[in-house]
Scaffold this motif. Sequence first.
Motif, PDB file in Angstrom:
ATOM      1  N   TYR A 497       0.773  -1.197   0.046  1.00 59.21           N
ATOM      2  CA  TYR A 497       0.159   0.139  -0.032  1.00 59.21           C
ATOM      3  C   TYR A 497       0.924   1.230   0.035  1.00 59.21           C
ATOM      4  CZ  TYR A 497       1.189  -0.045   5.008  1.00 59.21           C
ATOM      5  OH  TYR A 497       2.052   0.009   6.205  1.00 59.21           O
ATOM      6  N   ALA A 498       0.269   2.313   0.085  1.00 60.63           N
ATOM      7  CA  ALA A 498       1.323   3.770   0.110  1.00 60.63           C
ATOM      8  C   ALA A 498       0.336   4.596   0.836  1.00 60.63           C
ATOM      9  CB  ALA A 498       1.012   3.985  -1.270  1.00 60.63           C
ATOM     10  N   VAL A 499       1.046   5.500   1.196  1.00 57.07           N
ATOM     11  CA  VAL A 499       0.443   6.758   2.111  1.00 57.07           C
ATOM     12  C   VAL A 499       0.855   8.052   1.381  1.00 57.07           C
ATOM     13  CG1 VAL A 499       0.310   8.072   4.561  1.00 57.07           C
ATOM     14  CG2 VAL A 499       0.285   5.542   4.202  1.00 57.07           C
ATOM     15  N   LEU A 500      -0.057   8.844   1.070  1.00 59.91           N
ATOM     16  CA  LEU A 500       0.147  10.314   0.422  1.00 59.91           C
ATOM     17  C   LEU A 500       0.128  11.393   1.372  1.00 59.91           C
ATOM     18  CD1 LEU A 500       0.671  11.948  -2.414  1.00 59.91           C
ATOM     19  CD2 LEU A 500      -1.825  11.959  -2.460  1.00 59.91           C
ATOM     20  N   ASP A 501       0.966  11.887   1.661  1.00 59.69           N
ATOM     21  CA  ASP A 501       0.655  13.395   2.542  1.00 59.69           C
ATOM     22  C   ASP A 501       1.191  14.725   1.476  1.00 59.69           C
ATOM     23  OD1 ASP A 501       0.723  14.297   5.133  1.00 59.69           O
ATOM     24  OD2 ASP A 501       2.363  15.157   4.414  1.00 59.69           O
ATOM     25  N   VAL A 502       0.075  15.267   1.503  1.00 56.53           N
ATOM     26  CA  VAL A 502       0.091  16.699   0.841  1.00 56.53           C
ATOM     27  C   VAL A 502       0.181  17.753   1.982  1.00 56.53           C
ATOM     28  CG1 VAL A 502      -1.071  18.060  -0.954  1.00 56.53           C
ATOM     29  CG2 VAL A 502      -1.224  15.468  -1.087  1.00 56.53           C
ATOM     30  N   GLN A 508       4.008  13.910  -1.064  1.00 56.04           N
ATOM     31  CA  GLN A 508       4.821  12.913  -1.195  1.00 56.04           C
ATOM     32  C   GLN A 508       4.188  11.445  -0.872  1.00 56.04           C
ATOM     33  OE1 GLN A 508       8.363  13.571   1.677  1.00 56.04           O
ATOM     34  NE2 GLN A 508       8.268  11.333   2.278  1.00 56.04           N
ATOM     35  N   MET A 509       4.600  10.657  -1.444  1.00 59.46           N
ATOM     36  CA  MET A 509       4.083   9.154  -1.414  1.00 59.46           C
ATOM     37  C   MET A 509       5.311   8.187  -0.696  1.00 59.46           C
ATOM     38  SD  MET A 509       1.480   7.674  -2.611  1.00 59.46           S
ATOM     39  CE  MET A 509       0.672   6.815  -4.089  1.00 59.46           C
ATOM     40  N   SER A 529      10.311   6.402  -0.679  1.00 58.63           N
ATOM     41  CA  SER A 529       9.662   7.538  -0.293  1.00 58.63           C
ATOM     42  C   SER A 529      10.005   8.467  -1.584  1.00 58.63           C
ATOM     43  CB  SER A 529       9.753   8.315   0.766  1.00 58.63           C
ATOM     44  OG  SER A 529       9.305   7.495   2.027  1.00 58.63           O
ATOM     45  N   TYR A 530       8.924   9.127  -2.374  1.00 57.48           N
ATOM     46  CA  TYR A 530       9.257  10.069  -3.478  1.00 57.48           C
ATOM     47  C   TYR A 530       8.309  11.121  -3.203  1.00 57.48           C
ATOM     48  CZ  TYR A 530      12.222   7.013  -6.045  1.00 57.48           C
ATOM     49  OH  TYR A 530      13.355   6.071  -6.320  1.00 57.48           O
ATOM     50  N   LEU A 531       8.581  12.202  -3.598  1.00 53.58           N
ATOM     51  CA  LEU A 531       7.743  13.589  -3.730  1.00 53.58           C
ATOM     52  C   LEU A 531       7.953  14.510  -5.028  1.00 53.58           C
ATOM     53  CD1 LEU A 531       9.770  16.221  -3.042  1.00 53.58           C
ATOM     54  CD2 LEU A 531      10.243  15.219  -0.791  1.00 53.58           C
TER      55      LEU A 531
END
Length: 547
Positions: A497-502, A508-509, A529-531
């Motif tokens: 899974y992933a978590v996206l933070d904006v 950032q994922m 982690s990439y952004l």
Amino acid sequence: MTTLGPSRRAVVTTAAVAAALPLAVAGEAGAGQAGAGQAEEAPAFLHGVASGDPLPDGVLLWTRVTPVPGAVPGSGVGPEVEVEWEVATDADFAAVVTRGRVVASAAADHTVKADVRGLLPDTAYHFRFAAGGVRSPAGRTRTAPAEGAEPGNLRFGVVSCSNYEAGHFAAYRHLAARADLHAVLHLGDYIYEYGTGEYPAEPVRRHEPAHEVLTLADYRVRHGHQRTDPDLAALHAAHPVIAIWDDHESANDSWRDGAENHTEGAEGAWSARREAAVQAYFEWMPVRPAIEGTTYRRLRFGGLADLHLLDLRSFRDQQVGVGDGAVDSPGRTIAGRAQLDWLTSGLSASDARWHLIGNSVMISPVAFGSVPAHLLGPIAECLGIPAGGLAIGTDQWDGYTHDRERLLGHLHGEGIANTVFLTGDIHMHWANDVPLNAALYPLSPSVATEFVVTSVTSDNLDDILGVPPHTLSGVAEAAVRAANRHVRWVDMDSHGYAVLDVTAERAQMDYFALSDRADPAATSALARSYLTRSGTQRVTRADEPIA
């Protein structure tokens, strides 16, 4: 277009049920079963509770009640039963802020929805249902930020491709345990239509019904069985879920008038099968459709982000073969003209800092010509496309280049920054720039970015090859990156899974990988982690995870 009938009529608003209705119960029902001493045929809540599509002032609540033991999903039997719901600001329900009633009937498979309004923005709430003296489990949900508000961040869980037979839903368990999410975004393939042992050939566990689902009763049974999974129930009880569909909610590689996994005549008419799939989906999912029969809609999260959710199955033309020049035809569409107009006009009109697009199939162009021949077939199986002469995935935006050119050209021509595509479907983690012209990249500008999440359980490259993870995939991953300079990272083996933070400064994922999809107690570890920083339209590796 499919009419939702009784399922839609079961949706009520707070204003329509203003009477204060105490949830009188004969005692707690544990996990939804009738408690000791209750009548044998007391109602039961066997499929959990859910919420979805949060608004600044409301949220959609969902449950299914089993009024009598024989009224199982897909049975079409069982009496009508009045279901009460209540929403509180505390887990003990001492501070109830609103309550109401809905009616569950066999016409909607005894599922109910309550479209609750009048709530405060960006606020956590607890909710539950009751029927015949029995309480449901309680759930927790959260409203969206107020219109124009500038929240410090938004954080979403991101998942796709949850084949029940392929493994356990540990990814859902890990997301359910997080207390920092505003919502969970499910990007499609929530269920799979296959019969037992068709995909994968050696199931980890078995779904119901055992045969391929074709009828309304079949789809209802499949949804109902999926919802008995404890990790999925925990996810729905912990967070609002924002869902779109892909193909397996109906049949593999579906398009407007058919599907690869549908034989017209022998399996009935596609129109009837699709209507059944759509009806069951809207009965069982906590989705508030903006337009009946489709999942494209838009949700706003203050001034920080608009979330544009796409339906890339209902309006598309049939897929063509690899190498067929028709992929470039201006007459072909993946989104449908009305939806593409809706998307481009919505992007132009938006004043949000970020434009998030829930996208079921990959929009980034990808060539696979340099991948070794012995890996092309397994990769094609993940992508659902032919292996011979593999160059593009025609089930993705690569098979409908005119729509992609129009959308990306609109972003470039209008100077629309900070567009992030959030994608599922292909059972791999990816982090991509989205170039205006891939052949000229990096001289051609990147006009958006794309974060692709892998599958919860569905087969990856190592599963298909029958080898340990990360033994053969490294060759394929390196070849893909060499041939596609806009692809910053790809992981062909992990499930997770992933978590996206904006935030105002970046999106950032964090990508997570599970230890073993076949293990119900699988652990989770950060993979990468990439952004993308505001204004750049490019992906870079993050120095550290968001949390």
